[in-house]
Design a protein around this motif. Structure first.
Motif, PDB file in Angstrom:
ATOM      1  N   GLN A 156     -14.170  42.844  17.815  1.00  0.00           N
ATOM      2  CA  GLN A 156     -13.349  41.311  18.413  1.00  0.00           C
ATOM      3  C   GLN A 156     -13.439  41.585  20.653  1.00  0.00           C
ATOM      4  O   GLN A 156     -13.793  42.628  21.343  1.00  0.00           O
ATOM      5  N   VAL A 157     -14.210  40.571  20.680  1.00  0.00           N
ATOM      6  CA  VAL A 157     -13.834  40.348  22.360  1.00  0.00           C
ATOM      7  C   VAL A 157     -13.047  38.868  22.834  1.00  0.00           C
ATOM      8  O   VAL A 157     -13.395  37.987  22.574  1.00  0.00           O
ATOM      9  N   LEU A 158     -12.177  39.433  23.963  1.00  0.00           N
ATOM     10  CA  LEU A 158     -11.781  38.135  24.710  1.00  0.00           C
ATOM     11  C   LEU A 158     -12.624  37.978  26.108  1.00  0.00           C
ATOM     12  O   LEU A 158     -12.271  39.243  26.400  1.00  0.00           O
ATOM     13  N   ASP A 202     -23.196  37.749  13.575  1.00  0.00           N
ATOM     14  CA  ASP A 202     -22.546  38.061  12.435  1.00  0.00           C
ATOM     15  C   ASP A 202     -21.256  38.806  13.129  1.00  0.00           C
ATOM     16  O   ASP A 202     -20.168  39.243  11.840  1.00  0.00           O
ATOM     17  N   ASN A 203     -21.409  40.044  13.643  1.00  0.00           N
ATOM     18  CA  ASN A 203     -20.752  41.116  13.759  1.00  0.00           C
ATOM     19  C   ASN A 203     -19.905  40.919  15.138  1.00  0.00           C
ATOM     20  O   ASN A 203     -18.605  41.559  15.014  1.00  0.00           O
ATOM     21  N   TYR A 204     -18.894  40.051  15.816  1.00  0.00           N
ATOM     22  CA  TYR A 204     -17.439  40.118  16.642  1.00  0.00           C
ATOM     23  C   TYR A 204     -16.739  38.397  16.574  1.00  0.00           C
ATOM     24  O   TYR A 204     -18.209  37.436  15.576  1.00  0.00           O
ATOM     25  N   GLU A 205     -16.081  38.201  16.757  1.00  0.00           N
ATOM     26  CA  GLU A 205     -14.516  37.411  16.775  1.00  0.00           C
ATOM     27  C   GLU A 205     -14.649  37.105  18.128  1.00  0.00           C
ATOM     28  O   GLU A 205     -14.296  38.038  19.137  1.00  0.00           O
ATOM     29  N   THR A 206     -15.115  36.208  18.261  1.00  0.00           N
ATOM     30  CA  THR A 206     -15.238  35.493  20.216  1.00  0.00           C
ATOM     31  C   THR A 206     -14.230  34.630  20.702  1.00  0.00           C
ATOM     32  O   THR A 206     -13.778  33.335  20.011  1.00  0.00           O
TER      33      THR A 206
END
Length: 335
Positions: A76-78, A28-32
């Motif tokens: 955010q994580v790439l 719920d707390n990351y955009e991936t």
């Protein structure tokens, strides 16, 4: 001090990337964003322009990225293990270009990050897992032949010293975490993750089942034999022009080698493993990998010693286990 929100996860391959990507994606707390499409396309460029790789790299370095981080308050994580790892199971002739590929991708994505995460594992286990992956993808090399044919790939993919240098040239801090910490104690892993990255762990309101891409070491010898048999049968059908086969036979054999045997290996019972072992007349071989002196020295210098020199890598017991595994994999020179 402002907490970091932009993370790039670069690998290594065979080091719980699938697990982390699933946890980030379902949190719920990351955009991936998964970078597999970009790293796969990079591989295809290296293959297509193998006669002018320097020219191709120069052109790509000036190209705009298709996407980056968004303007959002979320973490955010790439993520893409292909940022670090490539050509583990095929195209071994391109392995000498792995440093150029790593540098290219670091130059493209490095300026975007606030933190860079590298997850590692025991280098000997990594080699065994890479070999297992080669069988999953339809290969039939013996362990010794795999190590011989993919020697450069192994060296370049496990040159931790060079990989970190590619990413350290930018402002982002590089954090190295051992996969074994997660396997031994998940809570300890997440405490280290939060403490070193200064970012929260992925949190989800739903119950998640962790899905990995495991290596089935107990079936490696059987898998290699079956793939070898299927490969010989496929070659016989292709090469014998006197007795051409009906449509679909060659494709069926290839599909069985690349996908069928892999699926079966993941589902064998202990009785079925024993039955296949007896049928193939395979004696139970040692699972200890034996590596040539030059490869051992490379792993010692650019993986083990590098971790020992890195003050931020505080996992002493894990490093001792890595060291012991490397020592035990030394192959005595033949006289």
């Amino acid at each position: 001090m402002k907490k970091p929100k932009k993370l790039i996860h670069v690998g290594l391959a065979k080091s719980m990337s699938s697990t982390l990507q699933m946890l980030w994606t379902d949190s719920d707390n990351y955009e991936t964003k998964n970078l597999k499409g970009i790293t796969d396309k990079t591989d295809s460029f290296f293959d297509e322009y193998r006669n002018d790789i320097d020219g191709m790299v120069a052109q790509l370095e000036g190209s705009p990225l298709p996407f980056g981080f968004e303007a959002t308050d979320k973490l955010q994580v790439l993520s893409g293990e292909g940022l670090a790892s490539s050509w583990l199971c095929h195209s071994s002739e391109l392995s000498e270009h792995i440093p150029k590929r790593q540098k290219l991708l670091a130059n493209m994505f490095g300026p975007l990050a606030e933190k860079v995460l590298i997850v590692i594992r025991n280098p000997i286990d990594w080699i065994r897992s890479a070999y297992s992956q080669s069988l999953k993808e339809g290969g039939s090399l013996s362990p010794d032949k795999y190590i011989s044919d993919f020697r450069v790939s192994i060296e370049k993919n496990l040159d931790l010293r060079a990989l970190v240098a590619c990413w350290e040239q930018f402002e982002a801090e590089v954090v190295i975490l051992p996969m074994e910490l997660f396997k031994e104690n998940e809570e300890s892993f997440w405490i280290a993750y939060e403490g070193m990255l200064k970012m929260s762990r992925p949190e989800s309101s739903s119950s998640l089942k962790v899905v990995a891409n495991p290596s089935y070491y107990e079936t490696l010898e059987i898998h290699q034999s079956i793939n070898k048999i299927l490969s010989i049968l496929e070659t016989a059908c292709v090469e014998n022009e006197k007795y051409p086969v009906v449509d679909g036979v060659i494709e069926g054999l290839r599909s069985a080698r690349e996908w069928g045997s892999r699926s079966a290996m993941e589902r064998l019972s202990s009785d079925q493993i024993l039955e296949l072992t007896e049928l193939l007349s395979r004696k139970k071989e040692s699972r200890r990998l034996e590596l040539p002196t030059e490869l051992i020295e490379h792993l010692q210098r650019n993986f083990i010693d590098y971790l020992g020199e890195t003050t931020s890598f505080a996992f002493e017991q894990t490093l001792e286990k890595y060291q012991q595994s490397v020592i035990l994999s030394y192959r005595e020179p033949k006289h």
